[in-house]
Design a protein around this motif. Structure first.
Motif, PDB file in Angstrom:
ATOM      1  N   ARG A  50       0.839  -1.197   0.000  1.00 51.45           N
ATOM      2  CA  ARG A  50       0.000   0.000   0.000  1.00 51.45           C
ATOM      3  C   ARG A  50       0.879   1.254   0.000  1.00 51.45           C
ATOM      4  O   ARG A  50       1.849   1.333   0.769  1.00 51.45           O
ATOM      5  CB  ARG A  50      -0.879  -0.006   1.249  1.00 51.45           C
ATOM      6  CG  ARG A  50      -2.056   0.903   1.186  1.00 51.45           C
ATOM      7  CD  ARG A  50      -2.858   0.777   2.465  1.00 51.45           C
ATOM      8  NE  ARG A  50      -2.471   1.808   3.434  1.00 51.45           N
ATOM      9  CZ  ARG A  50      -2.935   3.043   3.444  1.00 51.45           C
ATOM     10  NH1 ARG A  50      -3.800   3.424   2.535  1.00 51.45           N
ATOM     11  NH2 ARG A  50      -2.553   3.917   4.364  1.00 51.45           N
ATOM     12  N   GLN A  63       4.767  -3.344   7.457  1.00 52.73           N
ATOM     13  CA  GLN A  63       4.398  -4.333   8.463  1.00 52.73           C
ATOM     14  C   GLN A  63       5.652  -5.039   8.953  1.00 52.73           C
ATOM     15  O   GLN A  63       6.652  -5.111   8.231  1.00 52.73           O
ATOM     16  CB  GLN A  63       3.461  -5.375   7.867  1.00 52.73           C
ATOM     17  CG  GLN A  63       2.023  -4.902   7.718  1.00 52.73           C
ATOM     18  CD  GLN A  63       1.125  -6.025   7.215  1.00 52.73           C
ATOM     19  OE1 GLN A  63       1.328  -6.551   6.129  1.00 52.73           O
ATOM     20  NE2 GLN A  63       0.136  -6.384   8.001  1.00 52.73           N
ATOM     21  N   ASP A  73      -6.872 -10.131  -2.116  1.00 51.24           N
ATOM     22  CA  ASP A  73      -6.848  -8.782  -1.565  1.00 51.24           C
ATOM     23  C   ASP A  73      -8.296  -8.364  -1.343  1.00 51.24           C
ATOM     24  O   ASP A  73      -9.189  -8.734  -2.119  1.00 51.24           O
ATOM     25  CB  ASP A  73      -6.176  -7.793  -2.536  1.00 51.24           C
ATOM     26  CG  ASP A  73      -4.658  -7.829  -2.433  1.00 51.24           C
ATOM     27  OD1 ASP A  73      -4.143  -7.772  -1.304  1.00 51.24           O
ATOM     28  OD2 ASP A  73      -3.997  -7.929  -3.474  1.00 51.24           O
ATOM     29  N   SER A 132      -6.518  -4.714   2.324  1.00 50.76           N
ATOM     30  CA  SER A 132      -5.817  -5.724   3.133  1.00 50.76           C
ATOM     31  C   SER A 132      -5.832  -7.057   2.403  1.00 50.76           C
ATOM     32  O   SER A 132      -6.542  -7.212   1.409  1.00 50.76           O
ATOM     33  CB  SER A 132      -6.527  -5.903   4.478  1.00 50.76           C
ATOM     34  OG  SER A 132      -7.859  -6.315   4.246  1.00 50.76           O
ATOM     35  N   ARG A 133      -5.091  -8.010   2.901  1.00 45.87           N
ATOM     36  CA  ARG A 133      -5.124  -9.366   2.366  1.00 45.87           C
ATOM     37  C   ARG A 133      -6.222 -10.141   3.084  1.00 45.87           C
ATOM     38  O   ARG A 133      -6.545  -9.875   4.237  1.00 45.87           O
ATOM     39  CB  ARG A 133      -3.788 -10.077   2.609  1.00 45.87           C
ATOM     40  CG  ARG A 133      -2.633  -9.554   1.826  1.00 45.87           C
ATOM     41  CD  ARG A 133      -2.601  -9.982   0.382  1.00 45.87           C
ATOM     42  NE  ARG A 133      -2.576 -11.420   0.164  1.00 45.87           N
ATOM     43  CZ  ARG A 133      -2.252 -11.990  -1.000  1.00 45.87           C
ATOM     44  NH1 ARG A 133      -1.922 -11.248  -2.052  1.00 45.87           N
ATOM     45  NH2 ARG A 133      -2.258 -13.290  -1.144  1.00 45.87           N
TER      46      ARG A 133
END
Ligand code: COA
Ligand code: AMP
Length: 666
Positions: free
Chosen positions: A401, A569, A512, A526-527
């Motif tokens: 992202r 992350q 996704d 997000s996944r």
């Protein structure tokens, strides 16, 4: 909001400047995107047949798309071609022989080298002769384990020249990961270098290669090894071939190795990517469709012209490296940059700007994390005005992202459009982007813009029904996927179906989640699986859990991705120890960190292991990883209705607070 330019004048930033810049780039004309997208939608086969005219074919296709072939159909069925011919030989034949094909720039070693298309042909042909001497034939697999040096690209192209199939393994993976890949693709030959070089250390490859071959059941017959002057390599008699000597001998002899015709649908490469288990998925890329889509994207999406300099600051071990360090720019006849360095520390946060100035880069493509690293080191952008960046027309970001702060910083400091685009190893090129070459659309920061021609992107709820604009759901692509996307997984049609096609029949599941707004702009949120994204690197928390669970003192564990201001992350592991373990907990935590580094590799960036008393679970025993992540990130969270024992979440919060882990607690 207003920003300052290199010359000191003030200029507006944000969507406003993006829109005006993009208009200026297209001479104020409206974007052709909508017309081109509907042209594709009306006649997909006609559209791709037209784009295929940019490629040399040895034999034309019988059908542009054959729906009956393969798992969901195949592109350019019946055609014959060769990707090395299109990336190298045809450019030499067409007068580009003296044009730089590859510029190697390595601040980490202080070396630079420019390789013209004619030189590239000699290097690749000689290495292909070496591989042929080792028995490599059409369809054989060649595993490439090399850092960011030109020989990595030569190795890919030489393999393609013979009609063989390469599989590049990223240098940051450990021996076990290498062994898994060797066992899955059964390479006849491995091409390796003696070392990779990281800012804080050399990474010798021989111990890893030896350990991997020892572990693997399907051992490669030969290894062709390039000894870098930075690190010696002791050749294994009977197994190892010296790259430099063998290539030199064929160059001296002027050995000719013609490009072997392959079916357009034959595999060019296998690239392993994280799956939901420790067993990585072997994404297969074919020859014909791959070239057609990449060639089109260089023009329509990235807006560069043949002969211009395109720089993807990534690594050949990742899909971005395959598509936009090697094949995209070379098939298209552009000049590509192979950069062996980091955005910061090699030697400073001005490295990117130095490379742009020195090599007159027209378009830069990297991961947002690289810009976060630069911004952290040089928040005011003081290095930028020291370089002439006038050649740079656009910056492309992908891999994770693109956070608005970073996008705004980049556009303000560089004064060029910052184009977020979204894709995956599986697709090989952008699913969504802002097609600069067709005339850029207005940018909405936070969105990678719109679906590319070839992709019918839809948002479905969990039952498979389309959701209204603005509603979060599963992002899927209606089948068939366009050229260049994976036709299957290596030797695993069934796994391909179950991982990607079964959940939403008729669609490819991207895994996704996100939404599409009223204007068709996509937002990737997000996944939906266990994948996390660390410094633009795709990692499976499930794979890390498998490794940690093997520690003798660990009873159970959970790994989650927690927010990090630099890497996006970071993985954090929560460990429940076996009862009766009386060693210091810190010792076990350190062992677990080392275990993940040794088994998966340093690239996992696994440094946070926290022993906890219990893990929060639902009454049916499912670990509440999502809630743990929200607590760690300091986000709002609701007590799950199905939780077994709510007190455990307080215990987790307490450990995070005490250890100062997670945005919510630092
Ligand atoms: N070979 C061996 N080790 C490697 C490696 C390689 N090719 N690449 C990374 N590593 C190691 C790093 O040295 C680091 O080791 P350490 O724990 O001993 O410090 C570890 O793997 C984690 O690497 P990374 O997460 O990349 O962190 P970093 O601090 O080294 O670098 C960035 C951070 C942001 C500068 C770097 O990730 C970067 O440039 N990323 C942007 C571009 C990119 O590569 N994107 C990928 C897909 S587009
Ligand atoms: P990889 O296969 O390593 O390229 O990783 C693909 C995944 O990275 C995608 O499925 C997304 O989760 C994430 N990703 C890639 N590009 C973007 C982007 N532009 N915006 C948001 N997520 C992205």
């Amino acid at each position: 909001m207003r920003g300052r330019s290199r010359t000191g004048e003030e200029r507006p930033v944000g969507n406003d400047i993006e829109w005006r810049k993009c208009r200026a780039m297209t001479n104020g004309e409206a974007s052709r995107y909508h017309a081109v997208y509907s042209e594709w939608k009306t006649d997909p086969e006609g559209f791709w047949a037209e784009q295929a005219r940019g490629i040399d074919w040895f034999r034309p296709w019988d059908r542009v798309f054959d729906p009956a072939a393969g798992v969901y159909g195949r592109w350019f069925a019946g055609a014959e071609c060769n990707t090395c011919h299109n990336s190298v030989d045809r450019h030499v034949a067409n007068g580009r022989g003296d044009q730089p094909a590859i510029i190697y720039d390595s601040p980490i070693t202080g070396k630079k080298r420019t390789i013209t298309y004619a030189e590239l042909k000699r290097e690749v042909e000689a290495l292909a002769a070496v591989l042929r001497d080792q028995g490599v034939e059409k369809g054989d697999r060649v595993l490439i384990y090399m850092p960011m040096i030109p020989e990595a690209a030569f190795a890919m192209l030489a393999t393609a020249r013979l009609g063989a199939v390469h599989s590049v393994v990223f240098g940051g993976f450990a021996a076990h990961e290498l062994a898994t890949r060797i066992d899955d693709c059964h390479p006849k030959v491995v091409i390796a270098a003696s070392c990779g070089i990281e800012p804080n250390r050399q990474v010798p490859y021989k111990p890893m290669l030896d350990a991997a071959i020892e572990m693997a059941e399907n051992k490669p017959a030969k290894c062709v090894v390039l000894e870098r002057e930075e690190h010696p390599y002791e050749l294994e008699p009977g197994r190892d071939v010296d790259y430099a000597a063998a290539v030199w001998a064929h160059m001296e002899a002027g050995t000719e190795v013609p490009c072997v015709p392959v079916a357009a649908t034959d595999p060019l490469y296998i690239l392993y990517t994280s799956g939901t288990t420790g067993q990585p998925k072997g994404v297969v890329r074919d020859n014909g469709g791959h070239m057609v889509a990449l060639n089109w994207s260089m023009d329509a999406l990235y807006g560069v012209k043949p002969g211009e300099v395109f720089w993807a600051a990534s690594d050949v071990g990742w899909v971005v490296g395959h598509s936009y360090i090697v094949y995209g720019p070379l098939v298209y006849g552009a000049t590509t940059i192979l950069f062996e360095g980091k955005p910061v520390g090699t030697p400073d946060a001005g490295t990117f700007w130095r490379v742009i100035e020195e090599h007159k880069v027209a378009a830069l493509f990297t991961a947002p994390t690289a810009f976060r690293a630069i911004k952290k080191e040089d928040p005011a952008g003081d290095f930028i005005p020291r370089y002439d960046l006038s050649s740079l027309r656009s910056l492309f970001l992908a891999g994770e992202r693109a956070d608005p702060d970073t996008v705004k910083w980049a556009q303000q400091k560089l004064g060029v459009p910052v184009i977020d685009h979204w894709w995956q190893t599986e697709t090989g090129w952008a699913i969504a982007g802002n097609p600069v070459g067709l005339g850029a659309l207005p940018i909405k920061i936070g969105s990678p813009t719109v679906a590319m021609p070839g992709y019918d992107v839809q948002i479905l709820d969990d039952e498979g029904h389309p959701v209204p604009a603005g509603t979060l759901g599963n992002i899927v692509v209606k089948l068939p996927l366009p050229p260049s996307c994976l036709p299957t997984l290596w030797n695993a049609d069934e796994r391909f179906r179950s991982a990607y096609l079964d959940e939403f029949p008729g669609y490819y599941k991207t895994a996704d989640a996100g939404y599409m707004d009223e204007d068709g702009y996509l937002f990737i949120m997000s996944r939906t699986d266990d994948i996390i994204n660390v410094a633009g690197h795709r990692l499976s928390t499930g794979a890390m859990e498998e490794v940690i669970a093997a520690h003798p003192d660990v009873a159970e564990c959970a790994v989650i991705g927690i927010a990090d201001s630099l890497k996006g992350q970071l993985p954090a592991g929560f460990l429940v120890l076996n009862s009766g373990v009386d060693r210091p907990v810190e010792e076990i935590e350190k062992e677990v960190v080392k275990l993940v580094r040794d088994e998966i590799g340093p690239v996992a960036a696994f440094k946070i292991a926290l022993a906890v008393k219990r893990l929060p679970k639902t009454r049916s025993g499912k670990i509440l990883r999502g809630t743990m992540q929200k607590i760690a990130d300091g986000q709002e969270w609701k007590m799950p209705a199905t939780i077994d024992d709510p007190a455990i979440l307080d215990e987790i919060g307490e450990v995070l607070r005490r250890r100062k882990v997670g945005q919510g607690f630092i």
